[in-house]
Design a protein around this motif. Structure first.
Motif, PDB file in Angstrom:
ATOM      1  N   GLY A  36       0.962  -1.310   0.035  1.00  0.00           N
ATOM      2  CA  GLY A  36       0.047  -0.092  -0.214  1.00  0.00           C
ATOM      3  C   GLY A  36       0.845   1.324   0.010  1.00  0.00           C
ATOM      4  N   GLN A  37       0.325   2.482   0.378  1.00  0.00           N
ATOM      5  CA  GLN A  37       0.953   3.691   0.319  1.00  0.00           C
ATOM      6  C   GLN A  37       1.931   3.592   1.528  1.00  0.00           C
ATOM      7  N   ILE A  38       1.464   3.290   2.720  1.00  0.00           N
ATOM      8  CA  ILE A  38       2.159   3.256   3.942  1.00  0.00           C
ATOM      9  C   ILE A  38       3.495   2.605   3.859  1.00  0.00           C
ATOM     10  N   TRP A  39       3.697   1.194   3.220  1.00  0.00           N
ATOM     11  CA  TRP A  39       4.544   0.460   3.324  1.00  0.00           C
ATOM     12  C   TRP A  39       5.394   0.249   1.624  1.00  0.00           C
ATOM     13  N   ARG A  40       5.053   1.482   1.109  1.00  0.00           N
ATOM     14  CA  ARG A  40       5.693   1.497  -0.237  1.00  0.00           C
ATOM     15  C   ARG A  40       7.186   1.436  -0.073  1.00  0.00           C
ATOM     16  N   GLY A  41       7.663   0.943  -1.188  1.00  0.00           N
ATOM     17  CA  GLY A  41       9.324   0.676  -1.113  1.00  0.00           C
ATOM     18  C   GLY A  41       9.703  -0.497  -1.129  1.00  0.00           C
ATOM     19  N   GLY A  42      11.097  -0.617  -1.365  1.00  0.00           N
ATOM     20  CA  GLY A  42      11.775  -1.950  -1.133  1.00  0.00           C
ATOM     21  C   GLY A  42      11.912  -2.575   0.153  1.00  0.00           C
ATOM     22  N   ALA A  43      12.147  -3.707   0.478  1.00  0.00           N
ATOM     23  CA  ALA A  43      12.327  -4.413   1.640  1.00  0.00           C
ATOM     24  C   ALA A  43      12.975  -3.694   2.659  1.00  0.00           C
ATOM     25  N   SER A  44      14.437  -3.010   2.038  1.00  0.00           N
ATOM     26  CA  SER A  44      15.182  -2.516   2.770  1.00  0.00           C
ATOM     27  C   SER A  44      14.750  -1.129   3.624  1.00  0.00           C
ATOM     28  N   ALA A  45      13.635  -0.513   2.925  1.00  0.00           N
ATOM     29  CA  ALA A  45      13.127   0.757   3.428  1.00  0.00           C
ATOM     30  C   ALA A  45      11.902   0.476   4.004  1.00  0.00           C
ATOM     31  N   GLN A  46      11.502  -0.565   4.480  1.00  0.00           N
ATOM     32  CA  GLN A  46      10.230  -1.062   5.107  1.00  0.00           C
ATOM     33  C   GLN A  46      10.526  -1.104   6.384  1.00  0.00           C
ATOM     34  N   PRO A  47       9.493  -0.779   7.392  1.00  0.00           N
ATOM     35  CA  PRO A  47      10.061  -1.104   8.770  1.00  0.00           C
ATOM     36  C   PRO A  47       9.789  -2.650   9.186  1.00  0.00           C
ATOM     37  N   ALA A  48      10.284  -2.925  10.310  1.00  0.00           N
ATOM     38  CA  ALA A  48      10.487  -4.461  10.660  1.00  0.00           C
ATOM     39  C   ALA A  48       8.848  -5.044  10.429  1.00  0.00           C
ATOM     40  N   ALA A  49       7.846  -4.354  11.159  1.00  0.00           N
ATOM     41  CA  ALA A  49       6.640  -4.906  11.086  1.00  0.00           C
ATOM     42  C   ALA A  49       5.994  -5.182   9.385  1.00  0.00           C
ATOM     43  N   ALA A  50       6.564  -4.429   8.791  1.00  0.00           N
ATOM     44  CA  ALA A  50       6.014  -4.674   7.127  1.00  0.00           C
ATOM     45  C   ALA A  50       6.816  -5.887   6.711  1.00  0.00           C
ATOM     46  N   ARG A  51       8.176  -6.133   6.974  1.00  0.00           N
ATOM     47  CA  ARG A  51       8.797  -7.185   6.531  1.00  0.00           C
ATOM     48  C   ARG A  51       8.138  -8.550   7.280  1.00  0.00           C
ATOM     49  N   GLU A  52       7.948  -8.401   8.514  1.00  0.00           N
ATOM     50  CA  GLU A  52       7.413  -9.574   9.197  1.00  0.00           C
ATOM     51  C   GLU A  52       5.997 -10.055   8.643  1.00  0.00           C
ATOM     52  N   TRP A  53       5.110  -9.078   8.432  1.00  0.00           N
ATOM     53  CA  TRP A  53       3.799  -9.359   7.828  1.00  0.00           C
ATOM     54  C   TRP A  53       3.749  -9.837   6.107  1.00  0.00           C
ATOM     55  N   SER A  54       4.914  -9.203   5.468  1.00  0.00           N
ATOM     56  CA  SER A  54       5.149  -9.711   4.195  1.00  0.00           C
ATOM     57  C   SER A  54       5.617 -11.253   4.225  1.00  0.00           C
ATOM     58  N   ALA A  55       6.505 -11.532   5.189  1.00  0.00           N
ATOM     59  CA  ALA A  55       6.873 -12.876   5.198  1.00  0.00           C
ATOM     60  C   ALA A  55       6.190 -13.922   5.666  1.00  0.00           C
ATOM     61  N   ARG A  56       5.091 -13.518   6.248  1.00  0.00           N
ATOM     62  CA  ARG A  56       3.881 -14.456   6.670  1.00  0.00           C
ATOM     63  C   ARG A  56       3.047 -14.485   5.411  1.00  0.00           C
ATOM     64  N   LEU A  57       2.831 -13.466   4.737  1.00  0.00           N
ATOM     65  CA  LEU A  57       2.068 -13.632   3.473  1.00  0.00           C
ATOM     66  C   LEU A  57       2.630 -14.503   2.425  1.00  0.00           C
ATOM     67  N   ASP A  58       3.829 -14.342   2.293  1.00  0.00           N
ATOM     68  CA  ASP A  58       4.526 -15.116   1.329  1.00  0.00           C
ATOM     69  C   ASP A  58       4.688 -16.440   1.676  1.00  0.00           C
ATOM     70  N   ALA A  59       4.495 -16.982   2.803  1.00  0.00           N
ATOM     71  CA  ALA A  59       4.473 -18.289   3.252  1.00  0.00           C
ATOM     72  C   ALA A  59       3.429 -18.946   3.028  1.00  0.00           C
ATOM     73  N   LEU A  60       2.249 -18.197   2.837  1.00  0.00           N
ATOM     74  CA  LEU A  60       0.811 -19.062   2.678  1.00  0.00           C
ATOM     75  C   LEU A  60       0.276 -18.997   1.239  1.00  0.00           C
ATOM     76  N   PRO A  61      -0.524 -20.070   0.827  1.00  0.00           N
ATOM     77  CA  PRO A  61      -1.026 -20.131  -0.467  1.00  0.00           C
ATOM     78  C   PRO A  61      -2.089 -19.218  -0.816  1.00  0.00           C
ATOM     79  N   VAL A  62      -1.858 -18.057  -0.870  1.00  0.00           N
ATOM     80  CA  VAL A  62      -2.806 -16.788  -1.154  1.00  0.00           C
ATOM     81  C   VAL A  62      -2.518 -16.354  -2.661  1.00  0.00           C
ATOM     82  N   ARG A  63      -3.841 -16.160  -3.404  1.00  0.00           N
ATOM     83  CA  ARG A  63      -3.629 -16.113  -4.696  1.00  0.00           C
ATOM     84  C   ARG A  63      -3.165 -14.498  -4.934  1.00  0.00           C
ATOM     85  N   ARG A  64      -2.259 -14.223  -5.428  1.00  0.00           N
ATOM     86  CA  ARG A  64      -1.832 -12.682  -5.404  1.00  0.00           C
ATOM     87  C   ARG A  64      -2.244 -12.156  -6.895  1.00  0.00           C
ATOM     88  N   LEU A  65      -2.746 -11.264  -6.890  1.00  0.00           N
ATOM     89  CA  LEU A  65      -3.398 -10.410  -7.952  1.00  0.00           C
ATOM     90  C   LEU A  65      -2.980  -8.846  -8.040  1.00  0.00           C
TER      91      LEU A  65
END
Length: 431
Positions: A41-70
């Motif tokens: 979204g707008q608040i966590w825009r940018g590459g992983a290095s620019a994101q806060p720790a919470a953003a990286r943690e939630w992104s990792a959880r999302l990546d580990a799940l079988p969610v259809r990403r569009l």
């Protein structure tokens, strides 16, 4: 072509990510749709290095799940109960528009479409290098060179301080931060932040990061001046007026929710936000809403609402109810935020008769002032009928004239004729 899911989440900001994660962890099939090529979204825009720790943690959880990403898909219409129509915006590998279309079927829908900045028209606001506060922040994150440039940050809301801090970290010289709210309201809001020590700490951190730029309370931009781009701004202070030279003006008057899709689906609103119950259920059957759609309250609240909505949509109502009982503090914060940064009525008089209000159709303030409603103004002046479909001028005219922009009709975004006519491409989705 169509695909079916138990839970469909629209919007991949913090609320949408949290909703998709909790629904998927509950064991149901989940799809996550967003018009940006990457989640955050707008608040966590940018590459992983620019994101806060919470953003990286939630992104990792999302990546580990079988969610259809569009990603880079945009919802533009409802195809009937339990169906949304989406069009692909770009081929993420090639970077060009494709216009493929698909119908997404769902049992439960979670809307987390976020918010956008409110712009108020003033003389010179259409000059080059006059941008929204969030807009310039996003452009800098995307590569706009800002080091050594003078920037005035103006408007209202906590976003101003966050943007000033980030621009200063990128080398900008913050000339001034102009907040329209009076000092007494800001002081009262700061005192209430004692209940939220993490937010108070964030505020002090941003203040330090902005290189101690001078903050002017009860101050706003009267006009921007320049030939081919902004060169200076005229500021109104209590009892005086000043002119400040600048290379950029970042100006935004807090946030307004993206209500187009909720309104299209029949969700009831109250005081400009979607009305929901304790489990984030809207008035529309099987439609849940989370994040800024229900109130402007920051990342932590968006994450909490997303989790509640994800659990409830997946049938885990008891767990959702347990989480919901922890939300009272964030609801109080929403109310205090709205009170602290309420717009001064004097801002209604910034525009002159020749000031453009609708940038898409070049409609000026004088052409609008004689009309009685948003509908009347659209019919007579074409205000709100350009590419942004009233997303900019609609929020402005709501404040300026008290008009309600609630007549939402599909498509809620510009789409190709083939998509809107119901003739999607043969190979609509591929991975």
């Amino acid at each position: 072509m169509s695909e079916s899911f138990d839970v469909l989440v629209v919007g991949a900001g913090p609320a949408g990510i949290a909703a998709a994660v909790h629904a998927a962890e509950a064991g149901v099939s989940v799809a996550l749709v967003d018009d940006n090529p990457a989640a955050g979204g707008q608040i966590w825009r940018g590459g992983a290095s620019a994101q806060p720790a919470a953003a990286r943690e939630w992104s990792a959880r999302l990546d580990a799940l079988p969610v259809r990403r569009l990603q880079a898909w945009r919802i533009f219409d409802s195809g009937g109960p339990g169906i949304l129509c989406a069009e692909q915006q770009t081929d993420c590998s090639a970077g060009h528009a494709l216009g493929k279309c698909v119908q997404l079927r769902y049992k439960s829908l979670i809307l987390a479409t976020g918010a956008r900045e409110r712009f108020l028209p003033f003389p010179g606001w259409t000059l080059p290098n006059v941008m929204g506060a969030g807009g310039i922040d996003a452009m800098v994150r995307s590569g706009l060179p800002i080091a050594g440039k003078r920037v005035v940050v103006a408007g209202t809301g906590p976003l101003l301080l966050a943007v000033a801090a980030h621009l200063a970290e990128c080398g900008a010289r913050i000339v001034a931060i102009c907040e329209q709210a009076p000092l007494r309201r800001l002081a009262s809001f700061a005192a209430q932040l004692a209940r939220h020590p993490e937010k108070l700490g964030q505020g002090f951190g941003m203040l330090l990061a902005s290189r101690r730029a001078r903050i002017h309370a009860n101050c706003w931009v009267l006009s921007a001046r320049g030939e081919n781009k902004v060169e200076s701004v005229i500021l109104r202070h209590p009892g005086r007026i000043s002119e400040v030279a600048t290379d950029y003006l970042a100006c935004g008057y807090h946030l307004v929710p993206n209500l187009e899709l909720p309104l299209l689906l029949g969700c009831r609103t109250e005081a400009g936000f979607v009305a929901v119950d304790g489990l984030q259920r809207s008035s529309a059957a099987n439609v849940f809403c989370a994040g800024e759609l229900t109130g402007i309250g920051g990342v932590e609240r968006a994450l909490l609402e997303g989790q509640i909505a994800g659990l409830a949509a997946a049938g885990r109502s008891r767990d959702a109810e347990t989480l919901s009982r922890t939300k009272q503090g964030s609801d109080r914060f929403v109310r205090s935020l709205a009170a602290a940064f309420a717009l001064d009525p004097k801002l209604r008089h910034l525009a002159s008769g020749r000031t453009i209000v609708c940038r898409c159709e070049d409609v000026r303030f004088a052409a609008l002032s004689g009309h009685t409603s948003w509908h009347d103004a659209k019919l007579q002046t074409r205000c709100g009928m350009g590419p942004c479909q009233g997303r900019i001028c609609g929020a402005a005219t709501e404040f300026l004239f008290g008009w309600q922009n609630d007549a939402v009709r599909p498509p809620i975004f510009p789409v190709s004729v083939s998509s809107f006519s119901g003739s999607p491409s043969d190979s609509a989705l591929h991975t």
